[in-house]
Design a protein around this motif. Structure first.
Motif, short mmCIF file in Angstrom:
data_model
loop_
_atom_site.label_atom_id
_atom_site.label_comp_id
_atom_site.label_asym_id
_atom_site.label_seq_id
_atom_site.Cartn_x
_atom_site.Cartn_y
_atom_site.Cartn_z
N GLN A 1 -5.61 1.79 -5.55
CA GLN A 1 -4.50 1.62 -6.49
C GLN A 1 -4.44 2.79 -7.47
OE1 GLN A 1 -4.43 -2.23 -8.29
NE2 GLN A 1 -2.63 -1.85 -9.54
N ALA B 1 5.00 -4.33 -9.79
CA ALA B 1 4.18 -4.54 -8.60
C ALA B 1 4.83 -5.63 -7.76
CB ALA B 1 2.76 -4.93 -8.97
N SER C 1 0.47 -9.66 -4.70
CA SER C 1 -0.31 -8.51 -4.27
C SER C 1 -1.55 -8.38 -5.14
CB SER C 1 0.52 -7.21 -4.36
OG SER C 1 0.83 -6.92 -5.72
N SER D 1 -2.46 -5.70 -6.35
CA SER D 1 -2.05 -4.77 -7.42
C SER D 1 -1.53 -5.53 -8.63
CB SER D 1 -0.98 -3.82 -6.90
OG SER D 1 -1.42 -3.10 -5.78
N LYS E 1 -4.40 -6.98 -10.65
CA LYS E 1 -5.10 -5.97 -11.44
C LYS E 1 -4.34 -5.65 -12.72
CE LYS E 1 -7.75 -2.57 -12.70
NZ LYS E 1 -9.02 -2.90 -13.42
N SER F 1 2.60 0.46 -10.07
CA SER F 1 1.19 0.60 -9.72
C SER F 1 0.87 -0.21 -8.49
CB SER F 1 0.30 0.16 -10.88
OG SER F 1 -1.06 0.42 -10.57
N THR F 2 0.40 0.48 -7.48
CA THR F 2 -0.05 -0.14 -6.25
C THR F 2 -0.89 0.87 -5.48
OG1 THR F 2 0.62 -1.36 -4.27
CG2 THR F 2 2.02 0.49 -4.92
N ASP F 3 -1.08 0.62 -4.19
CA ASP F 3 -1.90 1.51 -3.37
C ASP F 3 -1.27 2.90 -3.30
OD1 ASP F 3 -3.06 -0.92 -3.02
OD2 ASP F 3 -2.47 -1.15 -0.93
N GLN G 1 -7.99 6.80 -8.14
CA GLN G 1 -8.00 5.43 -7.66
C GLN G 1 -8.85 4.56 -8.58
OE1 GLN G 1 -9.48 5.48 -3.63
NE2 GLN G 1 -7.57 6.28 -2.78
N THR H 1 -9.02 1.03 -7.81
CA THR H 1 -9.44 -0.08 -6.95
C THR H 1 -9.66 0.47 -5.55
OG1 THR H 1 -7.24 -0.72 -6.16
CG2 THR H 1 -7.99 -1.73 -8.24
N GLU I 1 -8.71 -0.66 -1.72
CA GLU I 1 -7.92 -1.59 -0.92
C GLU I 1 -8.19 -1.32 0.56
OE1 GLU I 1 -6.36 -3.92 -2.49
OE2 GLU I 1 -6.59 -3.05 -4.49
#
Length: 312
Positions: A169, A192, A196, A198, A201, A233-235, A255, A257, A259
């Motif tokens: 993330q 997000a 998810s 994300s 988080k 915010s995500t991968d 990063q 996190t 995933e």
């Protein structure tokens, strides 16, 4: 004649006092459907009751008649739940109308192992992030290949293949933004997808950003472009696709996190899990993974190698 003169005089008279124009104001940008708030339990990432990455050991890529794969072969179609809105991983090519991307390539490799060729043998079902578990539990699809992070909470409801991709993330902002990490977005709106990891988080981060959740990641992109949120915010895989579509945006920070993407399979189809794992072993070792990665992801995120599988 006198009537005509009078009419002419009237038509040439003063037009009267002009009307004031209607007031003009900036219209608010429309929001996507089903905009929601934070969900601290989304994705079940806090559950550590298992080793989420350990999958069933692979069998072979043979297709026995009395198996889940045999049933799929007799049907003539592999039904796959996928994304059609995430550029680079699962998106619809506007020119050809075909679904393309890294995840779509993984679906095609599974179909190839069952039928000999994916052509004409895949039925794609576009689903939202929040529908991934539901369609598997209801046996509406054979597999889900949709940037699906493996978690212990999710494994209570569905099966997962071995990890076929590792992401992390990060944050997407406009190039004018000074934010480079979540701590810089305290009190700011971050978008997000619903359900998810994300979203979870964002909702639980000590900086206390404001989580805004939507059905699809493409909705987050539009909201950022329209100034309705301060960041997405995500991968990093998903964010890379957004940045590639809009040069005014950039992915920032490291990063925060890890995933691990797995292919989702209905809970009771263990033979399908073992079959998919055998296919993924061939994909990793035979060059198909690297070919797909180089085509879709490497230009945005740099070189990488396929993750090593972990088996029970």
């Amino acid at each position: 004649m006198l009537a005509f003169v009078a009419l002419l005089a009237a038509s040439c008279g003063s037009p009267g006092k002009p009307m004031d124009p209607a007031p003009v104001s900036n219209a608010a940008w429309p929001q996507p459907a089903h905009v929601g708030g934070p969900d601290s339990s989304a994705g079940g990432g806090a559950d550590t009751s298992c080793n989420p990455l350990a999958s069933l050991s692979p069998s072979s890529t043979n297709v026995p008649d009395s198996s889940t794969m045999g049933d799929i072969k007799r049907r003539g179609k592999l039904i796959a739940g996928v994304d059609q809105t995430t550029y680079l991983f699962g998106f619809r090519n506007p020119t050809s109308g075909n679904l393309e991307g890294f995840d779509i390539d993984m679906v095609n490799e599974i179909a190839r192992a069952i039928f000999g060729s994916p052509e004409g043998h895949v039925q794609f079902r576009a689903i939202t992030s929040g529908q991934r578990e539901e369609v598997l539990e209801k046996h509406q699809v054979d597999i889900v290949v949709r940037t699906f992070s493996i978690t212990c909470a999710r494994k209570k409801n569905v099966q997962f293949s071995s990890v076929y991709y590792k992401a992390g993330q990060r944050i997407l902002v406009t190039k004018e933004s000074k934010a480079t990490k979540l701590a810089d977005l305290s009190g700011k709106k971050i978008c997000a997808a619903k359900k998810s990891t994300s979203a979870a988080k964002i909702a639980t981060d000590p900086a206390k950003p404001v989580a805004i959740t939507v059905d699809n990641w493409s909705d987050c992109l539009v909201m950022l472009q329209q100034g309705q949120v301060d960041a997405v915010s995500t991968d990093d895989t998903i964010l890379a696709g957004m940045a590639a579509q809009d040069p005014t945006l950039q992915v920032v920070g490291g990063q925060f996190t890890e995933e691990n993407y797995g292919i989702g399979v209905p809970k009771d189809n263990e033979d399908m899990v073992r079959f998919v794992n055998a296919v993924l072993d061939n994909v990793r070792n035979g060059g198909a993974w690297q070919d797909s990665y180089r085509r879709w992801v490497e230009p945005s995120l740099g070189a990488a190698s396929p993750p090593s599988p972990v088996y029970q």
